[in-house]
Scaffold this motif. Structure first.
Motif, PDB file in Angstrom:
ATOM      1  N   ILE A 160      37.412  36.251  55.866  1.00 46.85           N
ATOM      2  CA  ILE A 160      38.189  37.287  56.543  1.00 46.85           C
ATOM      3  C   ILE A 160      37.800  37.406  58.009  1.00 46.85           C
ATOM      4  O   ILE A 160      38.665  37.593  58.878  1.00 46.85           O
ATOM      5  CB  ILE A 160      38.015  38.637  55.808  1.00 46.85           C
ATOM      6  CG1 ILE A 160      38.667  38.552  54.413  1.00 46.85           C
ATOM      7  CG2 ILE A 160      38.627  39.782  56.606  1.00 46.85           C
ATOM      8  CD1 ILE A 160      38.332  39.718  53.514  1.00 46.85           C
ATOM      9  N   GLU A 161      36.532  37.276  58.309  1.00 43.96           N
ATOM     10  CA  GLU A 161      36.078  37.401  59.691  1.00 43.96           C
ATOM     11  C   GLU A 161      36.733  36.374  60.603  1.00 43.96           C
ATOM     12  O   GLU A 161      36.963  36.629  61.790  1.00 43.96           O
ATOM     13  CB  GLU A 161      34.553  37.245  59.754  1.00 43.96           C
ATOM     14  CG  GLU A 161      33.968  37.430  61.152  1.00 43.96           C
ATOM     15  CD  GLU A 161      32.455  37.419  61.151  1.00 43.96           C
ATOM     16  OE1 GLU A 161      31.881  36.452  61.694  1.00 43.96           O
ATOM     17  OE2 GLU A 161      31.862  38.361  60.600  1.00 43.96           O
ATOM     18  N   MET A 202      39.759  34.927  60.018  1.00 47.74           N
ATOM     19  CA  MET A 202      41.215  34.877  59.894  1.00 47.74           C
ATOM     20  C   MET A 202      41.861  35.139  61.250  1.00 47.74           C
ATOM     21  O   MET A 202      41.521  36.103  61.940  1.00 47.74           O
ATOM     22  CB  MET A 202      41.711  35.896  58.868  1.00 47.74           C
ATOM     23  CG  MET A 202      41.648  35.408  57.438  1.00 47.74           C
ATOM     24  SD  MET A 202      42.432  36.573  56.275  1.00 47.74           S
ATOM     25  CE  MET A 202      42.717  35.484  54.868  1.00 47.74           C
ATOM     26  N   TYR A 228      48.230  32.190  55.899  1.00 51.30           N
ATOM     27  CA  TYR A 228      47.200  31.708  54.982  1.00 51.30           C
ATOM     28  C   TYR A 228      47.766  31.620  53.575  1.00 51.30           C
ATOM     29  O   TYR A 228      48.204  32.629  53.013  1.00 51.30           O
ATOM     30  CB  TYR A 228      45.986  32.640  55.000  1.00 51.30           C
ATOM     31  CG  TYR A 228      45.110  32.481  56.219  1.00 51.30           C
ATOM     32  CD1 TYR A 228      43.917  31.757  56.165  1.00 51.30           C
ATOM     33  CD2 TYR A 228      45.479  33.044  57.435  1.00 51.30           C
ATOM     34  CE1 TYR A 228      43.123  31.607  57.289  1.00 51.30           C
ATOM     35  CE2 TYR A 228      44.691  32.902  58.569  1.00 51.30           C
ATOM     36  CZ  TYR A 228      43.512  32.176  58.484  1.00 51.30           C
ATOM     37  OH  TYR A 228      42.727  32.021  59.603  1.00 51.30           O
ATOM     38  N   GLU A 239      38.979  41.929  48.768  1.00 47.82           N
ATOM     39  CA  GLU A 239      38.330  42.461  49.971  1.00 47.82           C
ATOM     40  C   GLU A 239      39.361  42.861  51.028  1.00 47.82           C
ATOM     41  O   GLU A 239      39.155  43.807  51.783  1.00 47.82           O
ATOM     42  CB  GLU A 239      37.365  41.415  50.535  1.00 47.82           C
ATOM     43  CG  GLU A 239      36.363  41.933  51.544  1.00 47.82           C
ATOM     44  CD  GLU A 239      35.272  42.800  50.918  1.00 47.82           C
ATOM     45  OE1 GLU A 239      34.620  43.536  51.671  1.00 47.82           O
ATOM     46  OE2 GLU A 239      35.095  42.743  49.687  1.00 47.82           O
ATOM     47  N   LEU A 240      40.483  42.138  51.060  1.00 48.91           N
ATOM     48  CA  LEU A 240      41.577  42.476  51.979  1.00 48.91           C
ATOM     49  C   LEU A 240      42.374  43.684  51.499  1.00 48.91           C
ATOM     50  O   LEU A 240      43.208  44.220  52.239  1.00 48.91           O
ATOM     51  CB  LEU A 240      42.517  41.279  52.140  1.00 48.91           C
ATOM     52  CG  LEU A 240      42.016  40.102  52.992  1.00 48.91           C
ATOM     53  CD1 LEU A 240      42.895  38.880  52.769  1.00 48.91           C
ATOM     54  CD2 LEU A 240      41.972  40.470  54.470  1.00 48.91           C
ATOM     55  N   VAL A 293      49.589  35.083  53.020  1.00 48.06           N
ATOM     56  CA  VAL A 293      49.083  36.202  53.813  1.00 48.06           C
ATOM     57  C   VAL A 293      49.250  35.897  55.294  1.00 48.06           C
ATOM     58  O   VAL A 293      49.042  34.760  55.739  1.00 48.06           O
ATOM     59  CB  VAL A 293      47.588  36.451  53.489  1.00 48.06           C
ATOM     60  CG1 VAL A 293      46.956  37.437  54.476  1.00 48.06           C
ATOM     61  CG2 VAL A 293      47.419  36.942  52.060  1.00 48.06           C
ATOM     62  N   GLN A 294      49.622  36.900  56.070  1.00 43.43           N
ATOM     63  CA  GLN A 294      49.624  36.801  57.530  1.00 43.43           C
ATOM     64  C   GLN A 294      49.215  38.159  58.097  1.00 43.43           C
ATOM     65  O   GLN A 294      49.639  39.209  57.603  1.00 43.43           O
ATOM     66  CB  GLN A 294      51.004  36.402  58.074  1.00 43.43           C
ATOM     67  CG  GLN A 294      50.992  36.156  59.589  1.00 43.43           C
ATOM     68  CD  GLN A 294      52.306  35.588  60.094  1.00 43.43           C
ATOM     69  OE1 GLN A 294      53.358  35.788  59.502  1.00 43.43           O
ATOM     70  NE2 GLN A 294      52.251  34.869  61.203  1.00 43.43           N
ATOM     71  N   ASP A 295      48.397  38.117  59.151  1.00 46.60           N
ATOM     72  CA  ASP A 295      47.878  39.346  59.762  1.00 46.60           C
ATOM     73  C   ASP A 295      47.249  40.249  58.699  1.00 46.60           C
ATOM     74  O   ASP A 295      47.368  41.476  58.746  1.00 46.60           O
ATOM     75  CB  ASP A 295      48.992  40.102  60.498  1.00 46.60           C
ATOM     76  CG  ASP A 295      49.532  39.307  61.681  1.00 46.60           C
ATOM     77  OD1 ASP A 295      48.742  38.575  62.311  1.00 46.60           O
ATOM     78  OD2 ASP A 295      50.738  39.415  61.947  1.00 46.60           O
ATOM     79  N   ARG A 296      46.602  39.614  57.722  1.00 44.91           N
ATOM     80  CA  ARG A 296      45.883  40.296  56.647  1.00 44.91           C
ATOM     81  C   ARG A 296      46.800  41.172  55.788  1.00 44.91           C
ATOM     82  O   ARG A 296      46.359  42.136  55.161  1.00 44.91           O
ATOM     83  CB  ARG A 296      44.711  41.114  57.216  1.00 44.91           C
ATOM     84  CG  ARG A 296      43.763  40.251  58.049  1.00 44.91           C
ATOM     85  CD  ARG A 296      42.523  40.991  58.462  1.00 44.91           C
ATOM     86  NE  ARG A 296      41.684  40.127  59.317  1.00 44.91           N
ATOM     87  CZ  ARG A 296      40.485  40.438  59.772  1.00 44.91           C
ATOM     88  NH1 ARG A 296      39.966  41.619  59.442  1.00 44.91           N
ATOM     89  NH2 ARG A 296      39.811  39.619  60.548  1.00 44.91           N
ATOM     90  N   GLN A 297      48.070  40.776  55.747  1.00 47.64           N
ATOM     91  CA  GLN A 297      49.052  41.457  54.917  1.00 47.64           C
ATOM     92  C   GLN A 297      49.715  40.444  53.989  1.00 47.64           C
ATOM     93  O   GLN A 297      49.913  39.287  54.366  1.00 47.64           O
ATOM     94  CB  GLN A 297      50.120  42.154  55.778  1.00 47.64           C
ATOM     95  CG  GLN A 297      49.571  43.237  56.695  1.00 47.64           C
ATOM     96  CD  GLN A 297      48.933  44.391  55.934  1.00 47.64           C
ATOM     97  OE1 GLN A 297      49.492  44.871  54.938  1.00 47.64           O
ATOM     98  NE2 GLN A 297      47.766  44.830  56.388  1.00 47.64           N
TER      99      GLN A 297
END
Length: 375
Positions: free
Chosen positions: A227-228, A230, A235, A249-250, A262-266
């Protein structure tokens, strides 16, 4: 004059149909898979195995069923063939059992079959426990230990036999899972018994290790590391509990036994099939996060056929992120990670050393190297 090697051969033409269209299996869903655009690949998988022994055609006599269960391919490749059974137009498990029984009555030297765990179970129903068999992997989920690690590897085992090498026999587990539970995200595996296979550990796969990782701290560390780093790319998040820990974790819903995007942690795509993944990544920079199957070492080609060769080439080797605990890697006892994408040329391109994320700012270098391609 060298004696003829009598090879029984069975193709389950429906094997693997559910993989690319994210159905997580093929049992009882063949029509739905075809409607969704699945392309039968079991014949091509058998072709890859038989390609290895093409120089030995004069030493062989192949006994098989008509049409897509074997005869069409064998005749097309130019092998001597004897047809012993006419299956129904839409083949079933009963066809597999019937043709296996007929072939075994003719006393071949070995029975070669292309399929998945369901096919192995069908063969197990009729074969004597001491009779040698060998599977060509063509299914979605392959937990059983009766298959080559790739179709080419199955061919290499046949080559050893035809070369007259001293090949021992061993007992290997026949495993299968409840596909209904599997599609709901639960792995419920059952051992059905054993069949006899050539003892060629370099080429024969291990039985898959079941269960989720129990070391939650290690999984949390792996998740934090991924995650760090990304960035803005899309993804693709592969299947398995190690990748699931990253999604947890996201704070995102996760398809444990499927592939998400996943994109922009969404979360922008859930449980995508092969064609959906190609459409969703067209024109975008993309990275792939995957893990290995415990005990076997496969990173592609077991339960993630949604990751098509076309998609993997689009992503590129440098954008593949492999995550795994050191426990899983140590359990391989030095055996390399394996790719079985369905495209042998791509499998060779993906060979080499990868940096595996094993914790937070913790990595190991580990080899991807299909042993059968080193010959």
């Amino acid at each position: 004059m060298q004696p003829t090697f009598r090879l029984g051969l069975i193709i389950n033409p429906l094997a693997g149909l559910g993989g690319s269209v994210a159905l997580k299996g093929s049992d009882n869903v063949a029509e739905e898979a075809l409607r969704l655009g699945a392309i039968p690949k079991a014949t091509d998988r058998m072709r890859q195995a038989l390609d290895v022994i093409m120089p030995y055609a004069e030493k062989l006599q192949i006994i098989t069923a008509a049409g897509s269960m074997g005869q069409t391919l064998v005749e097309e490749m130019g092998f001597p063939v004897s047809c012993c059974y006419q299956p129904a137009e839409n083949t079933t498990a009963e066809d597999t059992c019937k043709v296996a029984s007929i072939i075994l009555a003719q006393k071949p030297d070995l029975l070669l079959f292309a399929g998945g765990d369901g096919t192995a179970r069908d063969i197990f129903r009729v074969v004597d426990d001491g009779f040698p068999v060998l599977g060509v992997p063509a299914g979605v989920k392959i937990h059983s230990g009766v298959y080559g690690i790739t179709p080419h590897a199955s061919g290499m085992v046949l080559k050893m036999l035809l070369d007259g090498q001293l090949v021992s026999l061993m007992q290997a587990d026949v495993m299968d899972i409840d596909e209904v539970a599997f599609r709901a995200g639960t792995v419920r595996a059952k051992r059905y018994g054993e069949m006899t296979v050539p003892a060629a550990p370099r080429y024969i796969q291990s039985v898959k290790m079941g269960g989720r990782e129990v070391d939650e701290l290690v999984l949390a560390d792996i998740a934090a590391e991924v995650i760090e780093h990304m960035e803005d790319e899309r993804y693709i998040m592969g299947s398995g509990s190690t990748v699931a820990a990253i999604m947890e974790e996201l704070g995102l819903d996760n398809t444990l036994l499927g592939v998400d995007l996943v994109q922009d942690r969404q979360l922008i795509g859930r449980d995508l099939n092969a064609s959906e993944l190609l459409a969703a990544t067209d024109g975008f920079p993309v990275k792939l996060v995957i893990t290995l199957i415990g005990g076997q070492g496969h990173i592609l080609g077991r339960g993630n056929q949604q990751l098509s060769p076309e998609l993997i080439r689009r992503i590129g080797k440098d954008n593949i992120i492999i995550v795994a605990t050191k426990t899983k890697l140590k359990a391989l006892a030095g055996k390399p990670l394996i790719v079985d994408s369905g495209d042998p040329a791509l499998d060779a391109e993906l060979s080499g050393y990868f940096r595996i994320i094993t914790g937070y700012r913790d990595y190991v270098m580990y080899q991807v190297a299909n042993p059968d391609l080193a010959e």
